[in-house]
Design a protein around this motif. Structure first.
Motif, PDB file in Angstrom:
ATOM      1  N   UNK A 149       0.822  -1.209   0.000  1.00  0.00           N
ATOM      2  CA  UNK A 149       0.000   0.000   0.000  1.00  0.00           C
ATOM      3  C   UNK A 149       0.858   1.262   0.000  1.00  0.00           C
ATOM      4  N   UNK A 150       1.848   1.298   0.877  1.00  0.00           N
ATOM      5  CA  UNK A 150       2.633   2.523   1.040  1.00  0.00           C
ATOM      6  C   UNK A 150       3.448   2.822  -0.208  1.00  0.00           C
ATOM      7  N   UNK A 151       4.034   1.808  -0.825  1.00  0.00           N
ATOM      8  CA  UNK A 151       4.811   2.077  -2.037  1.00  0.00           C
ATOM      9  C   UNK A 151       3.898   2.573  -3.153  1.00  0.00           C
ATOM     10  N   UNK A 152       2.684   2.048  -3.219  1.00  0.00           N
ATOM     11  CA  UNK A 152       1.730   2.527  -4.212  1.00  0.00           C
ATOM     12  C   UNK A 152       1.350   3.975  -3.956  1.00  0.00           C
ATOM     13  N   UNK A 153       1.040   4.289  -2.708  1.00  0.00           N
ATOM     14  CA  UNK A 153       0.628   5.652  -2.375  1.00  0.00           C
ATOM     15  C   UNK A 153       1.749   6.659  -2.618  1.00  0.00           C
ATOM     16  N   UNK A 154       2.971   6.291  -2.240  1.00  0.00           N
ATOM     17  CA  UNK A 154       4.095   7.208  -2.424  1.00  0.00           C
ATOM     18  C   UNK A 154       4.351   7.452  -3.906  1.00  0.00           C
ATOM     19  N   UNK A 155       4.342   6.394  -4.699  1.00  0.00           N
ATOM     20  CA  UNK A 155       4.607   6.542  -6.131  1.00  0.00           C
ATOM     21  C   UNK A 155       3.522   7.368  -6.815  1.00  0.00           C
ATOM     22  N   UNK A 156       2.266   7.035  -6.571  1.00  0.00           N
ATOM     23  CA  UNK A 156       1.182   7.743  -7.259  1.00  0.00           C
ATOM     24  C   UNK A 156       1.106   9.198  -6.814  1.00  0.00           C
ATOM     25  N   UNK A 157       1.299   9.456  -5.540  1.00  0.00           N
ATOM     26  CA  UNK A 157       1.217  10.845  -5.085  1.00  0.00           C
ATOM     27  C   UNK A 157       2.365  11.676  -5.654  1.00  0.00           C
ATOM     28  N   UNK A 158       3.568  11.126  -5.682  1.00  0.00           N
ATOM     29  CA  UNK A 158       4.692  11.897  -6.216  1.00  0.00           C
ATOM     30  C   UNK A 158       4.561  12.109  -7.720  1.00  0.00           C
ATOM     31  N   UNK A 159       4.107  11.075  -8.439  1.00  0.00           N
ATOM     32  CA  UNK A 159       3.967  11.227  -9.888  1.00  0.00           C
ATOM     33  C   UNK A 159       2.910  12.264 -10.248  1.00  0.00           C
ATOM     34  N   UNK A 160       1.875  12.372  -9.432  1.00  0.00           N
ATOM     35  CA  UNK A 160       0.786  13.300  -9.742  1.00  0.00           C
ATOM     36  C   UNK A 160       0.896  14.619  -8.977  1.00  0.00           C
ATOM     37  N   UNK A 161       2.016  14.851  -8.330  1.00  0.00           N
ATOM     38  CA  UNK A 161       2.232  16.123  -7.664  1.00  0.00           C
ATOM     39  C   UNK A 161       1.357  16.331  -6.440  1.00  0.00           C
ATOM     40  N   UNK A 162       0.941  15.250  -5.795  1.00  0.00           N
ATOM     41  CA  UNK A 162       0.118  15.352  -4.584  1.00  0.00           C
ATOM     42  C   UNK A 162       1.047  15.444  -3.380  1.00  0.00           C
ATOM     43  N   UNK A 163       0.931  16.503  -2.611  1.00  0.00           N
ATOM     44  CA  UNK A 163       1.793  16.700  -1.453  1.00  0.00           C
ATOM     45  C   UNK A 163       1.145  16.083  -0.222  1.00  0.00           C
ATOM     46  N   UNK A 164       1.712  14.975   0.235  1.00  0.00           N
ATOM     47  CA  UNK A 164       1.227  14.278   1.416  1.00  0.00           C
ATOM     48  C   UNK A 164       2.363  14.135   2.419  1.00  0.00           C
ATOM     49  N   UNK A 165       2.130  14.550   3.656  1.00  0.00           N
ATOM     50  CA  UNK A 165       3.075  14.232   4.706  1.00  0.00           C
ATOM     51  C   UNK A 165       3.085  12.729   4.928  1.00  0.00           C
ATOM     52  N   UNK A 166       4.165  12.217   5.524  1.00  0.00           N
ATOM     53  CA  UNK A 166       4.275  10.775   5.677  1.00  0.00           C
ATOM     54  C   UNK A 166       3.190  10.193   6.576  1.00  0.00           C
ATOM     55  N   UNK A 167       2.859  10.863   7.671  1.00  0.00           N
ATOM     56  CA  UNK A 167       1.788  10.342   8.518  1.00  0.00           C
ATOM     57  C   UNK A 167       0.442  10.418   7.809  1.00  0.00           C
ATOM     58  N   UNK A 168       0.230  11.481   7.044  1.00  0.00           N
ATOM     59  CA  UNK A 168      -1.001  11.598   6.266  1.00  0.00           C
ATOM     60  C   UNK A 168      -1.100  10.472   5.244  1.00  0.00           C
ATOM     61  N   UNK A 169       0.017  10.160   4.621  1.00  0.00           N
ATOM     62  CA  UNK A 169       0.039   9.052   3.671  1.00  0.00           C
ATOM     63  C   UNK A 169      -0.311   7.737   4.356  1.00  0.00           C
ATOM     64  N   UNK A 170       0.243   7.525   5.561  1.00  0.00           N
ATOM     65  CA  UNK A 170      -0.049   6.300   6.298  1.00  0.00           C
ATOM     66  C   UNK A 170      -1.529   6.209   6.650  1.00  0.00           C
ATOM     67  N   UNK A 171      -2.132   7.310   7.072  1.00  0.00           N
ATOM     68  CA  UNK A 171      -3.548   7.314   7.414  1.00  0.00           C
ATOM     69  C   UNK A 171      -4.410   7.034   6.188  1.00  0.00           C
ATOM     70  N   UNK A 172      -4.001   7.555   5.044  1.00  0.00           N
ATOM     71  CA  UNK A 172      -4.734   7.275   3.816  1.00  0.00           C
ATOM     72  C   UNK A 172      -4.672   5.781   3.483  1.00  0.00           C
ATOM     73  N   UNK A 173      -3.504   5.181   3.662  1.00  0.00           N
ATOM     74  CA  UNK A 173      -3.378   3.743   3.407  1.00  0.00           C
ATOM     75  C   UNK A 173      -4.206   2.929   4.392  1.00  0.00           C
ATOM     76  N   UNK A 174      -4.230   3.364   5.651  1.00  0.00           N
ATOM     77  CA  UNK A 174      -5.079   2.669   6.619  1.00  0.00           C
ATOM     78  C   UNK A 174      -6.538   2.730   6.187  1.00  0.00           C
ATOM     79  N   UNK A 175      -6.990   3.895   5.756  1.00  0.00           N
ATOM     80  CA  UNK A 175      -8.386   4.019   5.314  1.00  0.00           C
ATOM     81  C   UNK A 175      -8.655   3.120   4.116  1.00  0.00           C
ATOM     82  N   UNK A 176      -7.688   3.034   3.203  1.00  0.00           N
ATOM     83  CA  UNK A 176      -7.897   2.187   2.033  1.00  0.00           C
ATOM     84  C   UNK A 176      -8.096   0.739   2.442  1.00  0.00           C
ATOM     85  N   UNK A 177      -7.368   0.293   3.478  1.00  0.00           N
ATOM     86  CA  UNK A 177      -7.503  -1.090   3.923  1.00  0.00           C
ATOM     87  C   UNK A 177      -8.769  -1.289   4.747  1.00  0.00           C
TER      88      UNK A 177
END
Length: 423
Positions: free
Chosen positions: A177-205
């Motif tokens: 999940x995290x590698x997917x979120x990091x790659x997609x957010x960086x490729x699309x210029x989405x600025x996510x803090x690391x904890x915010x990214x983790x919370x988004x992945x938790x919600x996805x699961x």
């Protein structure tokens, strides 16, 4: 704490053989020394990019990695608003990724076999909870969660390869999940803090996959730093990187994967969480984190049945054990955390009742051989144990465990870095 159906053995038979020393062999496109902090390897990077080209007919825009994790102490406390102390494994899931502009998500894994071994193609606009099956639901869930959060993320091609042992309680799903979120957010210029990214992945699961997990695994994969354990207060999301250099003290941490598989989305994990929530409600508290350690006896007396008392006792004492380990590490008394780890295993075995004979055998064998401490790690119902031992005892204790449980595989580990872009 769930584990994706993501088979790290698919591209190398050597990776699933029992080993007293060393680490699993890496799948195609991943460095063979993936468990040794995955030092940059231009040939391996080129091979991984070539694998993407072979699958999708074009080069990737970049390559990212996210690690699995070992939880040193603090089991099942995360969804009780408590404390945890994981660290990142050197083992990672890698993703080579390129954007698409046609509303299609295509995912492929070098680690899948049989019917799931091809490219999985999904329409981005059709992504919805429960709509995707198999391992592909994890990256699909992340894309869905990004879009649901209002981020302008479209289709993509993703090729994965992983060295994180699956089903071992080492968070292969969080790494995916995290590698997917990091790659997609960086490729699309989405600025996510690391904890915010983790919370988004938790919600996805939680929502898309349907597993009621806490946020520890995703936070560890996204936020850990090399050479440190991560002390996380799950309620406040306050983080502290705690130095954890075992080699400097002549110590080793052995991870023993029993190769007994577990799955949390099948309901057992949810039953434990529901039980903890029921206990907190019976006590009139927001979460079991709010039961003070010195008030445990009174809380137990107020609960209506033995099962709720057992669950509560584990959570409250486990939170206390996390704080004990933190204090000992701060005081430079790393050897003294061993008995605390062992006490954590007894609590998981007797109060939470999520150990299994194989995990108990590993722990009992290690302690009989004078290990400093040992415990199961991860969600339970199988998976892995960790053993803290003196460097001089590594071979002897490892051999004893291998004799006691020949099907197991084991490796010595140190804290690795969190998720990052590789190229």
């Amino acid at each position: 704490m769930t584990e994706a159906a993501f088979d790290t053995s698919a591209t190398s038979a050597a990776q699933v053989t029992s080993a007293v020393q060393g680490t699993p062999a890496a799948p195609a496109g991943v460095p063979a020394d993936a468990s040794a902090h995955e030092a940059p390897d231009p040939d391996a990077e080129r091979a991984f990019r070539d694998a993407f080209q072979d699958v999708f007919g074009r080069p990737p825009e970049g390559v990212w990695a996210a690690p699995g994790r070992v939880n040193l102490i603090g089991e099942h406390t995360d969804y009780n608003d408590g404390y945890v102390m994981p660290f990142a494994l050197p083992h990672t899931t890698r993703a080579a990724v390129a954007r698409r502009d046609d509303g299609v998500l295509r995912v492929h894994s070098a680690n899948m076999r049989g019917g799931e071994g091809g490219v999985v193609e999904l329409a981005v606009d059709s992504l919805a909870p429960g709509a995707t099956e198999g391992w592909a639901r994890y990256p699909a869930a992340v894309l869905w969660a990004l879009r649901e959060s209002g981020h302008p993320v479209g289709g993509a091609d993703l090729h994965f390869a992983s060295t994180v042992p699956v089903g071992g309680g080492l968070s292969s799903s969080a790494a995916l999940q995290v590698v997917t979120a990091l790659a997609l957010s960086e490729l699309h210029g989405v600025e996510l803090g690391r904890q915010e990214l983790a919370l988004l992945c938790q919600r996805s699961e939680n929502v898309y996959v349907g597993a009621p997990v806490g946020v520890m695994d995703q936070t560890a994969s996204a936020c850990c730093t090399e050479g440190h354990a991560l002390h996380l207060d799950v309620r406040t999301l306050t983080q502290r990187q705690v130095p954890f250099d075992l080699a400097a003290e002549g110590l080793r941490l052995l991870v023993v994967d029993t190769r007994v598989k577990h799955a949390h989305a099948d309901g057992e994990y949810g039953k434990l969480r529901a039980g903890c929530e029921a206990a907190a409600a019976a006590l009139g508290l927001p979460a079991l984190r709010d039961v003070a350690y010195d008030g445990l006896d009174a809380a137990l007396a107020a609960l209506p049945d033995e099962r709720l008392r057992r669950l509560t006792r584990h959570i409250v004492t486990e939170n206390h054990r996390v704080e004990e380990v933190l204090a000992l590490l701060d005081a430079g008394r790393t050897r003294d955390i061993g008995p605390v780890l062992t006490a954590g295993h007894a609590s998981l075995r007797d109060d939470f009742r999520i150990s299994c004979p194989e995990l108990d055998l590993v722990v009992d064998t290690a302690l009989a051989e004078d290990a400093l401490g040992a415990r199961m790690t991860g969600g339970g119902f199988g998976g892995s144990a960790i053993v803290l031992l003196e460097e001089a005892d590594e071979e002897r204790i490892g051999a004893a465990i291998a004799r006691a449980l020949p099907r197991s595989r084991q490796f010595v580990t140190t804290p690795g870095p969190g998720a990052r872009r590789l190229s």
